[in-house]
Design a protein around this motif. Structure first.
Motif, PDB file in Angstrom:
ATOM      1  N   VAL A 139       0.838  -1.210   0.000  1.00 26.29           N
ATOM      2  CA  VAL A 139       0.000   0.000   0.000  1.00 26.29           C
ATOM      3  C   VAL A 139       0.869   1.255   0.000  1.00 26.29           C
ATOM      4  O   VAL A 139       0.625   2.217  -0.766  1.00 26.29           O
ATOM      5  N   PHE A 159      -5.087   0.299  -5.831  1.00 26.43           N
ATOM      6  CA  PHE A 159      -4.919   0.813  -4.477  1.00 26.43           C
ATOM      7  C   PHE A 159      -6.037   0.314  -3.562  1.00 26.43           C
ATOM      8  O   PHE A 159      -5.802  -0.047  -2.408  1.00 26.43           O
ATOM      9  N   THR A 189      -5.294  -2.031  -0.331  1.00 30.82           N
ATOM     10  CA  THR A 189      -5.690  -1.552   0.990  1.00 30.82           C
ATOM     11  C   THR A 189      -6.680  -2.509   1.648  1.00 30.82           C
ATOM     12  O   THR A 189      -6.569  -2.826   2.836  1.00 30.82           O
TER      13      THR A 189
END
Length: 383
Positions: free
Chosen positions: A61, A76, A80
């Motif tokens: 991340v 992303f 995450t």
């Protein structure tokens, strides 16, 4: 000069020290295959330290953010989400252990006295040596005569049949006089595996296994627990059971019965300590390993070394010592398949039969002759 002996035949070496006609046949050592060390446990260990560990996930991340990846980007979001999932799972494991076993007790090695039954060989001896090298008072209880046992410096050895209460109580008094109040009890003593079908198993052999594997633990817990409850820092009781107590393979009626009873005894005592409010003072550790490379399992052949590798005693000893030093309670199961036995128990009976057939668990015991079972002394061995 090149040898004329074919590679597949053993080499014959002529020895002339005693007689020129004496020959000795030696078999070359077979080189293990490169994949022999590849096991399910090794794969899972690597995964737990890499893609299944929260830290590498969060590093990914941070790497995406370092590349100025938008927070709305799919990569992303997935990274995450995965990092958050692993973190939540790890935290849930910590919370679960805390709820189940409470806060760890305070352990001061300089004040601990470790008592190990069946500690003259195998796993028990290894644990005794671990603690002796660290300056901890260690008492080993076993059936062997003191003159037959090689114990490292710092370990006190006591010849004791832990299945006899009066003998055990006498040894306890000697331990208190020579070492101090026992605070850690590790029950490693176990009867030899008979490897006999139920119809061939003698009543004497069955009783011997139950006495050593189950009744001895009953006696040691009743004898040493009051001392631990009176000690300022409490104590720890470690019971070495076996995953075979739940799998119950063919040919191990006495051993599986005794280990299933031992696990039940352990959990009952754990519940009683919790009800009385003493679970914070005395910690209970149940060890349910698979096959360990000790003399006890010489008649057992693992059916699948990839799924069920034979454990080295040092692997089990390291986990036990670590749990004791940290003052925590819990259950230790090795190797990886042993952690899945609870899932196996909830499978439909048909799937359980298929799993047993594919694993070969019911053909793991090398059947010994009935005559050998009756003739050999039923000496206790360590796990």
């Amino acid at each position: 000069m090149p040898s004329n002996t074919p590679p597949s035949q053993p080499k014959r070496i002529l020895t002339t020290a005693s007689s020129p006609h004496t020959t000795t046949t030696t078999t070359p050592t077979q080189t293990p295959k490169w994949y022999s060390a590849l096991t399910l446990d090794l794969i899972l260990s690597v995964l737990r330290r890499t893609i299944l560990h929260p830290w590498p996930a969060w590093i990914l991340v941070l790497s995406l953010r370092a590349q100025v990846t938008p927070t709305t980007d799919l990569a992303f979001i997935l990274a995450t989400g995965y990092a958050v999932l692993l973190t939540v799972v790890a935290m849930a494991g910590v919370v679960n252990a805390r709820v189940a076993y409470g806060l760890p007790r305070t352990v001061e090695l300089s004040e601990e006295v470790v008592v190990i039954t069946g500690g003259a060989s195998g796993l028990g001896l290894l644990i005794a040596e671990f603690y002796a090298m660290r300056g901890v008072g260690v008492a080993v209880l076993d059936l062997k005569d003191e003159r037959e046992v090689e114990i490292c410096e710092g370990v006190q050895y006591y010849t004791c049949d832990v299945g006899r209460r009066e003998v055990l109580e006498g040894v306890l008094k000697r331990i208190e006089e020579e070492l101090g109040t026992p605070t850690v009890l590790i029950n490693c003593a176990a009867a030899r595996i008979n490897g006999q079908p139920l119809l061939s198993l003698s009543a004497e052999a069955f009783q011997k296994t139950i006495k050593t594997n189950l009744f001895a633990v009953f006696h040691t817990c009743q004898t040493f627990l009051p001392r631990m409850l009176a000690a300022p820092n409490g104590g720890t009781i470690v019971n070495v059971s076996s995953v075979l107590g739940q799998l119950c393979p063919a040919g191990l009626a006495d051993y599986s019965t005794s280990k299933a009873g031992l696990s039940a005894l352990h959990r009952t005592l754990e519940a009683e300590l919790r009800v009385s409010g003493d679970d914070e003072k005395v910690k209970m550790i149940l060890v349910e390993p698979g096959q360990v490379a000790t003399p006890l399992f010489s008649s057992v052949k693992t059916p699948n070394k990839f799924i069920a590798p034979v454990l080295e005693p040092v692997q089990v000893a390291r986990e036990i010592v670590s749990a004791i030093d940290e003052g925590r309670g819990g259950v230790i199961r090795l190797p990886a398949y042993a952690t899945m036995v609870n899932w196996y128990a909830v499978l439909p009976a048909g799937l359980q039969r298929i799993a047993r057939f594919l694993s070969g668990v019911d053909h793991a015991v090398v059947q010994t002759s009935s005559q050998k079972s009756h003739d050999e002394p039923k000496a206790a061995k360590t796990e």
